[in-house]
Every structure is written in structure tokens, then in C-alpha cells.
Design an enzyme around this catalytic site. Structure first.
Site, PDB file in Angstrom:
ATOM      1  N   CYS A  92      -2.473   9.042   2.851  1.00 26.36           N
ATOM      2  CA  CYS A  92      -2.179   8.529   1.507  1.00 26.36           C
ATOM      3  C   CYS A  92      -3.326   8.807   0.538  1.00 26.36           C
ATOM      4  CB  CYS A  92      -1.880   7.040   1.570  1.00 26.36           C
ATOM      5  SG  CYS A  92      -3.221   6.094   2.315  1.00 26.36           S
ATOM      6  N   GLU A 146       0.880  -1.179   0.000  1.00 29.80           N
ATOM      7  CA  GLU A 146       0.000   0.000   0.000  1.00 29.80           C
ATOM      8  C   GLU A 146       0.909   1.217   0.000  1.00 29.80           C
ATOM      9  OE1 GLU A 146      -3.182  -0.441  -0.193  1.00 29.80           O
ATOM     10  OE2 GLU A 146      -3.357  -2.554   0.351  1.00 29.80           O
TER      11      GLU A 146
HETATM   12  P1  NAD Z   1       8.565   4.653   4.415  1.00 30.98           P
HETATM   13  O1  NAD Z   1       8.492   3.793   3.204  1.00 30.98           O
HETATM   14  O2  NAD Z   1       9.759   5.476   4.622  1.00 30.98           O
HETATM   15  O3  NAD Z   1       8.391   3.787   5.754  1.00 30.98           O
HETATM   16  C1  NAD Z   1       7.300   2.901   5.936  1.00 30.98           C
HETATM   17  C2  NAD Z   1       7.723   1.772   6.854  1.00 30.98           C
HETATM   18  O4  NAD Z   1       8.720   0.988   6.198  1.00 30.98           O
HETATM   19  C3  NAD Z   1       8.365   2.234   8.167  1.00 30.98           C
HETATM   20  O5  NAD Z   1       7.976   1.356   9.208  1.00 30.98           O
HETATM   21  C4  NAD Z   1       9.849   2.112   7.878  1.00 30.98           C
HETATM   22  O6  NAD Z   1      10.627   1.977   9.042  1.00 30.98           O
HETATM   23  C5  NAD Z   1       9.882   0.856   7.036  1.00 30.98           C
HETATM   24  N1  NAD Z   1      11.041   0.720   6.143  1.00 30.98           N
HETATM   25  C6  NAD Z   1      11.842   1.694   5.655  1.00 30.98           C
HETATM   26  N2  NAD Z   1      12.792   1.165   4.861  1.00 30.98           N
HETATM   27  C7  NAD Z   1      12.589  -0.179   4.842  1.00 30.98           C
HETATM   28  C8  NAD Z   1      13.229  -1.272   4.183  1.00 30.98           C
HETATM   29  N3  NAD Z   1      14.286  -1.089   3.380  1.00 30.98           N
HETATM   30  N4  NAD Z   1      12.755  -2.508   4.386  1.00 30.98           N
HETATM   31  C9  NAD Z   1      11.662  -2.723   5.171  1.00 30.98           C
HETATM   32  N5  NAD Z   1      11.017  -1.722   5.825  1.00 30.98           N
HETATM   33  C10 NAD Z   1      11.476  -0.468   5.658  1.00 30.98           C
HETATM   34  O7  NAD Z   1       7.241   5.538   4.345  1.00 30.98           O
HETATM   35  P2  NAD Z   1       6.890   6.816   5.227  1.00 30.98           P
HETATM   36  O8  NAD Z   1       7.566   7.978   4.638  1.00 30.98           O
HETATM   37  O9  NAD Z   1       7.082   6.533   6.649  1.00 30.98           O
HETATM   38  O10 NAD Z   1       5.319   6.921   4.980  1.00 30.98           O
HETATM   39  C11 NAD Z   1       4.770   7.813   4.086  1.00 30.98           C
HETATM   40  C12 NAD Z   1       4.454   7.136   2.781  1.00 30.98           C
HETATM   41  O11 NAD Z   1       3.543   6.071   3.017  1.00 30.98           O
HETATM   42  C13 NAD Z   1       3.756   8.051   1.795  1.00 30.98           C
HETATM   43  O12 NAD Z   1       4.270   7.837   0.513  1.00 30.98           O
HETATM   44  C14 NAD Z   1       2.300   7.606   1.873  1.00 30.98           C
HETATM   45  O13 NAD Z   1       1.541   7.892   0.718  1.00 30.98           O
HETATM   46  C15 NAD Z   1       2.456   6.142   2.116  1.00 30.98           C
HETATM   47  N6  NAD Z   1       1.261   5.579   2.733  1.00 30.98           N
HETATM   48  C16 NAD Z   1       0.470   4.772   1.975  1.00 30.98           C
HETATM   49  C17 NAD Z   1      -0.706   4.270   2.507  1.00 30.98           C
HETATM   50  C18 NAD Z   1      -1.627   3.397   1.677  1.00 30.98           C
HETATM   51  O14 NAD Z   1      -2.520   2.793   2.252  1.00 30.98           O
HETATM   52  N7  NAD Z   1      -1.443   3.306   0.367  1.00 30.98           N
HETATM   53  C19 NAD Z   1      -1.056   4.577   3.823  1.00 30.98           C
HETATM   54  C20 NAD Z   1      -0.220   5.402   4.560  1.00 30.98           C
HETATM   55  C21 NAD Z   1       0.942   5.899   4.007  1.00 30.98           C
END
Ligand code: NAD
Length: 522
Positions: A293, A259
Site C-alpha cells: 500500500c 487503512e
Molecule cells: P479488499 O478490500 O478486496 O479485501 C480486504 C479484506 O476485506 C479481505 O479480507 C476481504 O475478504 C475483506 N472484504 C471484502 N469485502 C468485504 C466486505 N464487504 N465486508 C467486509 N470485509 C470484506 O482489498 P484487497 O484487494 O485484498 O487488498 C488490496 C488493497 O488493500 C489495496 O487497495 C491496498 O492499497 C490496500 N492496502 C492498504 C493498506 C494500508 O495499510 N493502507 C495495507 C495493505 C493493503
């Protein structure tokens, strides 16, 4: 604008200490300080897990999953029903912590509570029916009894972001539990406390402790370790990280729902109810300070109604109450962090430097707290500007004029993302027709995002760079299962009966296949 309220006045530090003890980590593990965005002050110290801790959490979860999968699905669903009740009973305490940890307005925190109740109700009520074995068409009518069943994946890795610390912590776990799985969960480091509170409520509702393991730490290291140990991954976060997670899971041949990000369009057609559209646009653009999001960052307004729409929309944006309050007196809270504020500032400054015009807002508000920013509306945003090309994920929306529906659809679809869209019209048929032409996993007609998101029977997810797979609905439960085909062959083998030649058998089989097609058997 409302004044800042002390975070310490609403947060129970003893409770936070007890909760942080539940992170899977060594006794004297390194700790990071969780900070309250309203004030920038410390909330709690969160222990950091190591990759070995993640391995131990996965092993404990795997043991628990064997026992749990053997429990009747109705029993699993009953526990989830109790989570629904407890979350509503304790909504004030939960909302306090969500606000303290994420810096959001009370209404946005309550939206999370309500959403978790909806998710729990759906999963507990529908889970048993969705997971029931069902009869399918057998190869030979009357002779082959075909059954489709669903086996749990085992250990589900849930990796969640910071923006909806309650909803995105628990809502992807509940369907995994009802389907008979255990979960190893890595919330974002800025959202661990709410996840721990959600877990403690689930345990109070009867969920065995070992089924929901929470680990904490750096994304690539600890999230990476979760990806290594899970039998399936539910990932919510940015498109960039989603690609990394998907690549590794591809090597392991392990499935995932991803997502990811969005750059969501709102289409205001020339016959829209402009008062309703303007009210909804405020919520759709600025709920959770735009750190949602599904939120709208691009508003395509039919030229004929541009001025009357803007008058209504900007009037409402100007009167939004921004501030830190643990009651319903504010419409919008803080951004999550300095990094979020820097991103919003860079998108606004870049757009203005390249010729865009600020129609409303446009400034950071350090007088309210370290990371507050005004809800901001821009005009004249063009390709080549950060605000046009990238997801801002903040309180920033751009307005564009369009000649008609075709141009609105073409521009709305002109993005690699495809998460959510919103269409406004008084003609519902026209609205649905436009919705069908949009490349987005979710389209709301005469709503911003709550109609699709809140309809928990609908599959929700993204097209294109917005993700893979779906949460919510049947799909949201069945993603956590391995469909299993069982067929029971009665009386005759699927082979020539004794003494019959293959010539005769193949003729007879060809005839019966023709008869079956004539009688409409699929
Ligand atoms: P992010 O991708 O930086 O982090 C998300 C999660 O992934 C965190 O728990 C982080 O610690 C973990 N993570 C980071 N690098 C990783 C790796 N290499 N391997 C495994 N896990 C890892 O995202 P963010 O900046 O924290 O969140 C914002 C983003 O999330 C925005 O782009 C937003 O649109 C999206 N989002 C999408 C939805 C949806 O339902 N489509 C919902 C909420 C947020």
C-alpha cells in the site's frame, strides 16, 4: 533470473493441516484450496466459516475478553514481548510459509518478520505506559480531581488483506491485546495459513487461545459478519471495501480504523543524491512486486536531473533478479494471483495503447511461474490512462518531469488518495518543508516507506480516500479503548454554598474564572 524451487520442499503439510483445524468452522465445513503463487500448485485446504461460526467466535471472544481485561497490563505486555522473541527465533520457518502463501521474494518475507518484531517490541514496551491512567485538569483547582482512563472496547474485528499476510495479520492484533481486548480476525482467503501460524506462535507465547479467533471465507459474507459482531473494527484493504465497511459501522455507531489504498508519489528534487534515490526508488516501487500500500507508483523528477536519475534508476531496474527462490537470491517474486496479473497487464496495455512508452520491463513472465511480471517503468503516462488514475498495486511505476518543487507538490497532491509520499533532497530543511505541503498521512524524506513505517512510535494512516484513523504509536493502541472521564469532587459541591444567593455565587465564579485565565490556567 533464478529458477523455480519446489514449494513442497519447504512447506510442512502436516503442520498446515493442524493449523487449518484451528479456523472457527463446523467439523465437515466446505473447504477451499489455498494455492502457492510461485507454482500455482495447492498448498492446503482451508475450511470455510459460516456467519453462525462468526457469531460463535465473537461470543467466545467476548467471554475471554472479560477475564483478559482484568489481567494486569504488565502481564499482557509480557506475553507480547515473548511473541517478539519467538517470531525472531522462528523467522526461517515463518518466512518459508509467507513466501509459499504469498509468492514474494525472501527479502520481502523477512521484512514482514522484522516488522512484526518491531511492532511487538513497541507494544510490549510502550503499551503499559500509554494505557496508564493519567491526571487531567479538574474543573475547580484543588477541589476536582480529574482522571482519564482507558477501557477496552471488548471484541475487535480485524479484517486483513493478502499482500502482507504476517504483518497485517498480527500487527493490528497486538495493540488490541495489550489494551485488554479479544479479536475476531478474518484474513483474506489467500492469507489464512500465515495468520494461523502467527496465532499459534502467540499461543505458544502465552496468549489464551480464545482471545484470537480466526474465521475464513468470502469477504462480504464473513467479513460482513465480523462487522456485525465487533465492538470496533480494524480494516485494511481497498478503498471501495472500506467505504462499505464504514457505512455499516456508521449505522451501528461502532468505530473503525480504515487503512486503504494509495497512489503514492516520490519527488526527486534537483539537489537529490541520485545514487541513493535510485536505489531507494527500486525498493519503493518494487518491494513485494509493488503489492504494497505504501509503494511508489508516481515518480516526479526535477527536469534538471531527469536524465542522470533515469540512467541510475533504469540500470538498477534492468538488473533486478525476478524469480521463485526460498533464499535471498531474488529481488522480486510473483504477483499474488491471476486477478493481480490481469490488473497489471490492463494498466500497461491501456497506457501503451494511449501513447505511453515502456522504459523498462513491460512483459508478463510465464516462464518463471503463472503470475510473474517484470518490474515496469513507463514514461508519458497521462490523465485518462488507468495507470495514471487508479492504484495499480503491482510492479508498475510512471515517471514524470517537473519544473520545480511547486509543480511536484501540486501534481503529487492531485489525487483523492493520501497514504504515503517520499521526498529526495540533500537539503533536509527543504525536504521537511516540502513534506509539510504534501497531503499524505506519511512522508519519508530520503527514504521510500520504511522510515515512517518502521518508526513504530509514529501514527501511520491515510488522508482522504486512503483511510480513517491511525495504526502504530499511541494512537494505534488507544484506538482500541474507550477513554473514560472520572472526576472526584472534594469538599464542596459545584453549586452555591448553603446560604449564598445565585447572584453572589455567579459574581464570585466570574471573578475566579478571570483570575484563572490571568494566571494562564487552560
Ligand atoms: P479488499 O478490500 O478486496 O479485501 C480486504 C479484506 O476485506 C479481505 O479480507 C476481504 O475478504 C475483506 N472484504 C471484502 N469485502 C468485504 C466486505 N464487504 N465486508 C467486509 N470485509 C470484506 O482489498 P484487497 O484487494 O485484498 O487488498 C488490496 C488493497 O488493500 C489495496 O487497495 C491496498 O492499497 C490496500 N492496502 C492498504 C493498506 C494500508 O495499510 N493502507 C495495507 C495493505 C493493503
Amino acid at each position: 533470473m533464478s529458477s523455480t524451487v519446489s514449494v513442497d520442499a519447504v512447506v510442512d503439510h502436516d503442520l498446515l493441516e493442524r493449523l487449518t483445524d484451528r479456523v472457527v468452522a463446523r467439523p465437515r465445513a466446505e473447504r477451499v484450496v489455498a494455492v502457492a503463487p510461485f507454482s500455482g500448485t495447492p498448498l492446503a485446504e482451508v475450511p470455510l466459516s459460516t456467519p453462525d461460526d462468526v457469531a460463535a467466535a465473537a461470543a467466545a471472544a467476548r467471554d475471554a475478553a472479560h477475564w483478559w481485561a482484568a489481567r494486569p497490563v504488565a502481564e499482557r505486555a509480557r506475553i507480547i514481548g515473548r511473541i517478539h522473541d519467538l517470531v525472531l527465533d522462528r523467522r526461517a520457518e515463518i518466512a518459508d510459509l509467507v513466501q509459499a502463501e504469498a509468492g514474494k521474494a525472501r527479502r520481502d518475507a523477512f521484512e514482514e518478520v522484522a516488522d512484526v518484531a518491531l511492532a511487538a517490541r513497541y507494544v510490549s514496551a510502550r503499551g503499559p505506559r500509554v494505557l496508564r491512567e493519567r491526571r487531567r485538569l479538574g474543573a475547580l483547582p484543588g477541589l476536582t480531581r480529574a482522571i482519564e482512563g482507558y477501557r477496552p472496547k471488548g471484541v475487535v474485528g480485524v479484517i486483513s488483506p493478502w499482500n502482507y499476510p504476517l504483518t497485517l495479520a498480527i500487527s493490528d492484533c497486538l495493540p488490541a491485546f495489550v489494551a485488554g481486548n479479544a479479536v475476531v480476525h478474518k484474513p483474506d482467503s489467500q492469507a489464512v495459513l500465515t495468520a494461523l501460524l502467527a496465532r499459534s506462535i502467540a499461543i505458544e507465547a502465552g496468549l489464551p487461545e480464545a482471545l484470537w479467533q480466526i474465521v475464513s471465507g468470502d469477504g462480504p459474507v464473513i467479513g460482513g459478519a465480523v462487522v456485525e459482531h465487533a465492538d470496533y473494527v480494524s480494516f485494511t484493504g481497498s478503498t471501495a471495501t472500506g467505504r462499505i465497511v464504514a457505512a455499516r459501522l456508521g449505522e451501528r455507531l461502532v468505530g473503525a480504523s480504515l487503512e486503504l489504498g494509495g497512489k503514492n508519489p516520490m519527488l526527486i528534487l534537483d539537489d537529490a543524491d541520485l545514487d541513493r534515490a535510485a536505489e531507494a526508488a527500486v525498493r519503493a516501487c518494487f518491494s513485494n512486486a509493488g503489492q504494497l500500500c505504501m509503494s511508489m507508483e508516481r515518480l516526479y523528477v526535477a527536469a534538471r536531473v531527469r536524465e542522470p536519475f533515469l540512467e541510475r534508476f533504469l540500470g538498477r531496474v534492468e538488473s533486478m533478479r525476478v524469480g521463485a527462490a526460498f533464499d535471498y537470491s531474488c529481488d522480486m517474486g510473483s504477483l499474488m494471483s491471476q486477478a493481480q496479473l490481469d490488473k497489471v497487464r490492463s494498466h500497461v496495455d491501456d497506457a501503451v495503447a494511449k501513447g505511453a512508452r515502456v522504459l523498462s520491463g513491460g512483459r508478463a513472465r510465464p516462464d518463471l511461474g503463472p503470475w510473474f511480471h517484470e518490474p515496469t517503468v513507463l514514461d508519458g503516462v497521462r490523465p485518462g490512462m488507468l495507470a495514471a488514475d487508479l492504484e495499480t498495486f503491482g510492479p508498475l511505476a510512471s515517471v514524470y518531469s517537473v519544473a520545480g518543487d511547486d509543480e511536484a507538490v501540486e501534481l503529487a497532491n492531485d489525487t483523492p488518495y493520501g497514504l504515503n509520499a517520499s521526498v529526495w533532497t540533500s537539503d533536509l530543511r527543504r525536504g521537511v518543508a516540502v513534506a509539510r505541503r504534501l497531503r499524505a498521512g506519511s512522508v519519508n524524506v530520503n527514504e521510500g516507506y520504511s522510515a515512517t513505517w518502521g518508526s513504530h512510535d509514529l501514527p501511520i494512516g491515510g488522508m482522504g480516500a486512503s483511510g480513517l484513523g491511525r495504526r502504530h504509536g499511541r494512537e494505534g493502541i488507544l484506538r482500541y479503548t474507550e477513554p473514560q472521564a472520572i472526576a472526584v469532587q472534594r469538599a464542596h459541591n459545584i453549586a452555591p454554598p448553603a446560604g449564598m444567593s445565585y447572584d453572589t455565587f455567579s459574581d464570585a465564579l466570574a471573578k475566579s474564572l478571570r483570575v484563572m485565565r490571568r494566571f494562564g490556567r487552560p
